[in-house]
Design a protein around this motif. Structure first.
Motif, PDB file in Angstrom:
ATOM      1  N   PHE A  95       0.849  -1.190   0.000  1.00  0.00           N
ATOM      2  CA  PHE A  95       0.000   0.000   0.000  1.00  0.00           C
ATOM      3  C   PHE A  95       0.886   1.242   0.000  1.00  0.00           C
ATOM      4  O   PHE A  95       1.981   1.239   0.566  1.00  0.00           O
ATOM      5  CB  PHE A  95      -0.895   0.054   1.247  1.00  0.00           C
ATOM      6  N   LEU A  96       0.380   2.309  -0.611  1.00  0.00           N
ATOM      7  CA  LEU A  96       1.020   3.607  -0.502  1.00  0.00           C
ATOM      8  C   LEU A  96       0.654   4.223   0.847  1.00  0.00           C
ATOM      9  O   LEU A  96      -0.464   4.063   1.327  1.00  0.00           O
ATOM     10  CB  LEU A  96       0.556   4.530  -1.629  1.00  0.00           C
ATOM     11  N   THR A  97       1.602   4.944   1.436  1.00  0.00           N
ATOM     12  CA  THR A  97       1.355   5.618   2.706  1.00  0.00           C
ATOM     13  C   THR A  97       0.938   7.053   2.442  1.00  0.00           C
ATOM     14  O   THR A  97       1.597   7.778   1.693  1.00  0.00           O
ATOM     15  CB  THR A  97       2.611   5.603   3.586  1.00  0.00           C
ATOM     16  N   VAL A  98      -0.150   7.462   3.076  1.00  0.00           N
ATOM     17  CA  VAL A  98      -0.749   8.768   2.824  1.00  0.00           C
ATOM     18  C   VAL A  98      -0.993   9.480   4.157  1.00  0.00           C
ATOM     19  O   VAL A  98      -1.360   8.847   5.153  1.00  0.00           O
ATOM     20  CB  VAL A  98      -2.085   8.603   2.048  1.00  0.00           C
ATOM     21  N   PRO A 127      -1.365  14.296   1.049  1.00  0.00           N
ATOM     22  CA  PRO A 127       0.050  14.127   0.702  1.00  0.00           C
ATOM     23  C   PRO A 127       0.475  12.663   0.742  1.00  0.00           C
ATOM     24  O   PRO A 127       0.145  11.922   1.668  1.00  0.00           O
ATOM     25  CB  PRO A 127       0.776  14.941   1.787  1.00  0.00           C
ATOM     26  N   VAL A 128       1.219  12.255  -0.280  1.00  0.00           N
ATOM     27  CA  VAL A 128       1.815  10.923  -0.325  1.00  0.00           C
ATOM     28  C   VAL A 128       3.162  10.999   0.393  1.00  0.00           C
ATOM     29  O   VAL A 128       3.968  11.889   0.113  1.00  0.00           O
ATOM     30  CB  VAL A 128       1.997  10.452  -1.784  1.00  0.00           C
ATOM     31  N   LEU A 129       3.402  10.065   1.293  1.00  0.00           N
ATOM     32  CA  LEU A 129       4.601  10.118   2.114  1.00  0.00           C
ATOM     33  C   LEU A 129       5.716   9.229   1.564  1.00  0.00           C
ATOM     34  O   LEU A 129       5.464   8.210   0.911  1.00  0.00           O
ATOM     35  CB  LEU A 129       4.276   9.698   3.549  1.00  0.00           C
ATOM     36  N   ASN A 134       8.110  11.642   5.160  1.00  0.00           N
ATOM     37  CA  ASN A 134       8.092  13.038   4.713  1.00  0.00           C
ATOM     38  C   ASN A 134       7.278  13.189   3.441  1.00  0.00           C
ATOM     39  O   ASN A 134       7.061  12.218   2.700  1.00  0.00           O
ATOM     40  CB  ASN A 134       9.529  13.532   4.457  1.00  0.00           C
ATOM     41  N   THR A 135       6.831  14.400   3.190  1.00  0.00           N
ATOM     42  CA  THR A 135       6.148  14.676   1.930  1.00  0.00           C
ATOM     43  C   THR A 135       7.169  14.737   0.800  1.00  0.00           C
ATOM     44  O   THR A 135       8.357  14.975   1.029  1.00  0.00           O
ATOM     45  CB  THR A 135       5.369  15.999   2.001  1.00  0.00           C
ATOM     46  N   ILE A 136       6.695  14.525  -0.405  1.00  0.00           N
ATOM     47  CA  ILE A 136       7.565  14.549  -1.593  1.00  0.00           C
ATOM     48  C   ILE A 136       7.220  15.811  -2.379  1.00  0.00           C
ATOM     49  O   ILE A 136       6.085  15.971  -2.830  1.00  0.00           O
ATOM     50  CB  ILE A 136       7.357  13.288  -2.451  1.00  0.00           C
ATOM     51  N   VAL A 137       8.197  16.707  -2.533  1.00  0.00           N
ATOM     52  CA  VAL A 137       7.948  18.027  -3.111  1.00  0.00           C
ATOM     53  C   VAL A 137       8.765  18.198  -4.388  1.00  0.00           C
ATOM     54  O   VAL A 137       9.948  17.840  -4.439  1.00  0.00           O
ATOM     55  CB  VAL A 137       8.308  19.151  -2.107  1.00  0.00           C
ATOM     56  N   PHE A 138       8.115  18.742  -5.414  1.00  0.00           N
ATOM     57  CA  PHE A 138       8.763  19.013  -6.698  1.00  0.00           C
ATOM     58  C   PHE A 138       8.853  20.520  -6.910  1.00  0.00           C
ATOM     59  O   PHE A 138       7.961  21.276  -6.541  1.00  0.00           O
ATOM     60  CB  PHE A 138       7.969  18.387  -7.855  1.00  0.00           C
ATOM     61  N   ASN A 139       9.942  20.937  -7.528  1.00  0.00           N
ATOM     62  CA  ASN A 139      10.094  22.336  -7.939  1.00  0.00           C
ATOM     63  C   ASN A 139       9.366  22.561  -9.262  1.00  0.00           C
ATOM     64  O   ASN A 139       9.207  21.622 -10.056  1.00  0.00           O
ATOM     65  CB  ASN A 139      11.568  22.709  -8.081  1.00  0.00           C
ATOM     66  N   PRO A 140       8.933  23.787  -9.533  1.00  0.00           N
ATOM     67  CA  PRO A 140       8.159  24.049 -10.760  1.00  0.00           C
ATOM     68  C   PRO A 140       8.897  23.701 -12.049  1.00  0.00           C
ATOM     69  O   PRO A 140       8.261  23.370 -13.052  1.00  0.00           O
ATOM     70  CB  PRO A 140       7.872  25.557 -10.677  1.00  0.00           C
ATOM     71  N   ASP A 141      10.227  23.771 -12.042  1.00  0.00           N
ATOM     72  CA  ASP A 141      10.984  23.543 -13.271  1.00  0.00           C
ATOM     73  C   ASP A 141      11.451  22.103 -13.432  1.00  0.00           C
ATOM     74  O   ASP A 141      12.177  21.790 -14.385  1.00  0.00           O
ATOM     75  CB  ASP A 141      12.198  24.486 -13.316  1.00  0.00           C
ATOM     76  N   GLU A 142      11.041  21.212 -12.561  1.00  0.00           N
ATOM     77  CA  GLU A 142      11.482  19.813 -12.665  1.00  0.00           C
ATOM     78  C   GLU A 142      10.636  19.057 -13.694  1.00  0.00           C
ATOM     79  O   GLU A 142       9.412  19.194 -13.733  1.00  0.00           O
ATOM     80  CB  GLU A 142      11.391  19.129 -11.303  1.00  0.00           C
ATOM     81  N   ILE A 143      11.300  18.271 -14.489  1.00  0.00           N
ATOM     82  CA  ILE A 143      10.645  17.476 -15.533  1.00  0.00           C
ATOM     83  C   ILE A 143      11.206  16.060 -15.507  1.00  0.00           C
ATOM     84  O   ILE A 143      12.037  15.731 -14.671  1.00  0.00           O
ATOM     85  CB  ILE A 143      10.830  18.101 -16.935  1.00  0.00           C
ATOM     86  N   GLY A 158      17.481  15.271 -10.057  1.00  0.00           N
ATOM     87  CA  GLY A 158      18.042  14.236  -9.191  1.00  0.00           C
ATOM     88  C   GLY A 158      16.976  13.479  -8.418  1.00  0.00           C
ATOM     89  O   GLY A 158      15.777  13.598  -8.683  1.00  0.00           O
ATOM     90  N   ALA A 159      17.404  12.711  -7.428  1.00  0.00           N
ATOM     91  CA  ALA A 159      16.504  11.873  -6.636  1.00  0.00           C
ATOM     92  C   ALA A 159      15.632  12.728  -5.722  1.00  0.00           C
ATOM     93  O   ALA A 159      16.104  13.711  -5.140  1.00  0.00           O
ATOM     94  CB  ALA A 159      17.301  10.873  -5.814  1.00  0.00           C
ATOM     95  N   LYS A 160      14.362  12.334  -5.592  1.00  0.00           N
ATOM     96  CA  LYS A 160      13.420  13.061  -4.756  1.00  0.00           C
ATOM     97  C   LYS A 160      13.003  12.256  -3.523  1.00  0.00           C
ATOM     98  O   LYS A 160      12.358  12.803  -2.631  1.00  0.00           O
ATOM     99  CB  LYS A 160      12.161  13.404  -5.554  1.00  0.00           C
ATOM    100  N   GLY A 161      13.359  11.000  -3.486  1.00  0.00           N
ATOM    101  CA  GLY A 161      12.975  10.157  -2.366  1.00  0.00           C
ATOM    102  C   GLY A 161      12.362   8.855  -2.843  1.00  0.00           C
ATOM    103  O   GLY A 161      12.274   8.587  -4.041  1.00  0.00           O
ATOM    104  N   ARG A 162      11.943   8.030  -1.905  1.00  0.00           N
ATOM    105  CA  ARG A 162      11.340   6.727  -2.210  1.00  0.00           C
ATOM    106  C   ARG A 162       9.924   6.688  -1.652  1.00  0.00           C
ATOM    107  O   ARG A 162       9.678   7.088  -0.504  1.00  0.00           O
ATOM    108  CB  ARG A 162      12.175   5.603  -1.606  1.00  0.00           C
ATOM    109  N   LEU A 163       9.002   6.214  -2.458  1.00  0.00           N
ATOM    110  CA  LEU A 163       7.615   6.092  -1.997  1.00  0.00           C
ATOM    111  C   LEU A 163       7.542   5.212  -0.749  1.00  0.00           C
ATOM    112  O   LEU A 163       8.214   4.179  -0.667  1.00  0.00           O
ATOM    113  CB  LEU A 163       6.737   5.488  -3.096  1.00  0.00           C
ATOM    114  N   GLY A 164       6.720   5.616   0.193  1.00  0.00           N
ATOM    115  CA  GLY A 164       6.541   4.836   1.414  1.00  0.00           C
ATOM    116  C   GLY A 164       5.580   3.689   1.196  1.00  0.00           C
ATOM    117  O   GLY A 164       4.417   3.756   1.609  1.00  0.00           O
TER     118      GLY A 164
END
Length: 247
Positions: A95-98, A127-129, A134-143, A158-164
Motif C-alpha cells: 500500500f502507498l502511505t498517505v 500528501p503521499v509520504l 516526509n512529503t515529496i515536493v517538486f520544484n516548478p521547473d522539474e521534468i 536528481g533523486a526526490k525520495g522513495r515512496l513509502g
C-alpha cells in the motif's frame, strides 16, 4: 413460538439488509481505482430460550443470524496503462502511505497528482509520504519524472525520495476509512511489492458477480419479508380465534 420465529426472521432480515449495503457499495465502486471489494461473514448465534412442556426433547435452542465480520477481498485488480508518469500501480500486497486528515492512511489508488505547492498528493489532495514519513515536493521547473520498481522517484534535478510502500502481515486487520483508504497500526517495509509507473490498478469488483449477488440478496430479503407477513397474519388469526372462543 410465533414470536420466536418472528425474531429469528428479523435477525436474518437485518443481516440481509447489511449484506445488500455491502454489495451495493461494491457495485458503486466498480470504476474506483484501487478499490477492494468487501464481503460479510455470518455466524450462528444460539440462544437456549425456547421452553415449553410440549417440546419432545425439552427446551430448544434458537438460532439467530449475526453478521460477524467484514472481509476485505485483497485480490489484485487488473492494470491499465495510462502513460501518465504520476500514475503508479502496485504488484503484491503493498500500500502507498498517505497523510490523511485524521492520521496515516494506506491506499492502492495510485492516481497521483502534484498540487499548487509542488507536493505529491492523491486525488483527494492528501500528501503521499516517503519511506521516511516526509512529503515529496517538486520544484516548478522539474521534468522527466521517473519512478523505479523500488519506488525511487527522480527528475532532471536528481533523486526526490522513495515512496513509502508498506505491507501488512494480516491485511484483514485493516479498517476501511474511505472507498480506497485504510487504517492500520502494524505496517512493515515492503518486501515483495513492486511499483509500476504509468499504470493504474482497477477495482477488483466483478460487475457480473456483484449484480448477480445483489439480485440474490434482494430476492432472499423479499421472500423473507413475505414469510414474516404470513406469520403476522397467522398470529392475528390465532388471537382473533382465541377472543371468539373466550367470548
Amino acid at each position: 413460538m410465533i414470536e420466536n420465529a418472528q425474531l429469528i426472521g428479523l435477525s436474518r432480515q437485518m443481516a440481509l439488509r447489511r449484506q445488500l449495503d455491502v454489495v451495493a457499495n461494491n457495485v458503486a465502486n466498480i470504476n474506483s481505482t484501487g478499490f477492494k471489494a468487501e464481503a460479510l461473514l455470518f455466524e450462528e448465534y444460539i440462544m437456549p430460550v425456547a421452553a415449553d412442556r410440549s417440546f419432545p426433547g425439552g427446551s430448544q435452542q434458537l438460532s439467530y443470524v449475526h453478521d460477524w465480520a467484514t472481509l476485505h477481498d485483497m485480490q489484485p485488480g487488473s492494470f491499465t496503462q495510462t502513460g501518465n508518469p504520476l500514475d503508479v500501480a502496485l504488484t503484491g500486497q503493498g500500500f502507498l502511505t498517505v497523510q490523511g486528515p485524521e492520521g496515516i492512511r494506506y491506499t492502492r489508488n495510485g492516481a497521483l497528482e502534484i498540487d499548487a505547492d509542488g507536493v505529491l498528493v492523491t486525488q483527494n489532495g492528501y500528501p503521499v509520504l516517503s519511506e521516511g514519513g516526509n512529503t515529496i515536493v517538486f520544484n516548478p521547473d522539474e521534468i522527466d519524472i521517473a519512478i523505479t520498481a523500488d519506488g525511487v522517484i527522480s527528475t532532471n534535478a536528481g533523486a526526490k525520495g522513495r515512496l513509502g510502500v508498506v505491507e501488512f502481515a494480516d491485511p484483514q486487520e485493516l479498517t476501511r476509512t474511505g472507498d480506497t483508504m485504510f487504517a492500520g497500526s502494524t505496517p512493515m517495509a515492503a518486501q515483495s511489492t513492486r511499483v509500476v509507473q504509468g499504470s493504474l490498478e482497477r477495482s477488483n469488483v466483478s460487475g457480473v458477480a456483484a449484480m448477480t449477488e445483489m439480485i440474490r440478496v434482494t430476492q432472499a430479503y423479499t421472500s423473507l419479508a413475505d414469510l414474516m407477513n404470513k406469520q403476522d397474519e397467522l398470529r392475528r388469526s390465532a388471537i382473533q380465534r382465541l377472543g371468539d372462543a373466550q367470548a
